[in-house]
Design an enzyme around this catalytic site. Structure first.
Site: not given
Length: 74
Positions: A31-33
Site C-alpha cells: 500500500l502507498d499513502s
C-alpha cells in the site's frame, strides 16, 4: 465481535491476506499513502466517523492503522 477484530478482518479482506503483522509497515503489504487514504475514506463511510489528517499522515504500521480506526469507532 469487538471493534479491533472487525477492523482486522476488513484489512485482511482489503489486502486479500490471512494474517496481519501489526508491526509491519503499510508498504510491506503493497500500500502507498493514496491506498491508505482511500481505505480510510471507505472506513469513514462504513462507520460514520472522521479521521483527522494530522493523525492519518503519521501512520506507518498496520498496527497504527488498526489503533487509529478502532479509537474512532463507537
Amino acid at each position: 465481535m469487538d471493534n479491533k477484530l472487525m477492523v482486522e478482518n476488513l484489512i485482511k479482506e482489503k489486502l486479500n491476506i490471512s494474517d496481519i503483522d501489526e508491526t509491519a509497515t503499510i508498504a510491506t503489504y503493497g500500500l502507498d499513502s493514496l491506498d491508505v487514504v482511500e481505505f480510510l475514506i471507505e472506513l469513514e463511510d462504513k462507520f460514520n466517523v472522521s479521521f483527522d489528517s494530522e493523525d492519518t499522515k503519521n501512520i506507518k504500521t498496520v498496527g497504527e492503522l488498526i489503533n487509529l480506526v478502532t479509537s474512532q469507532i463507537k
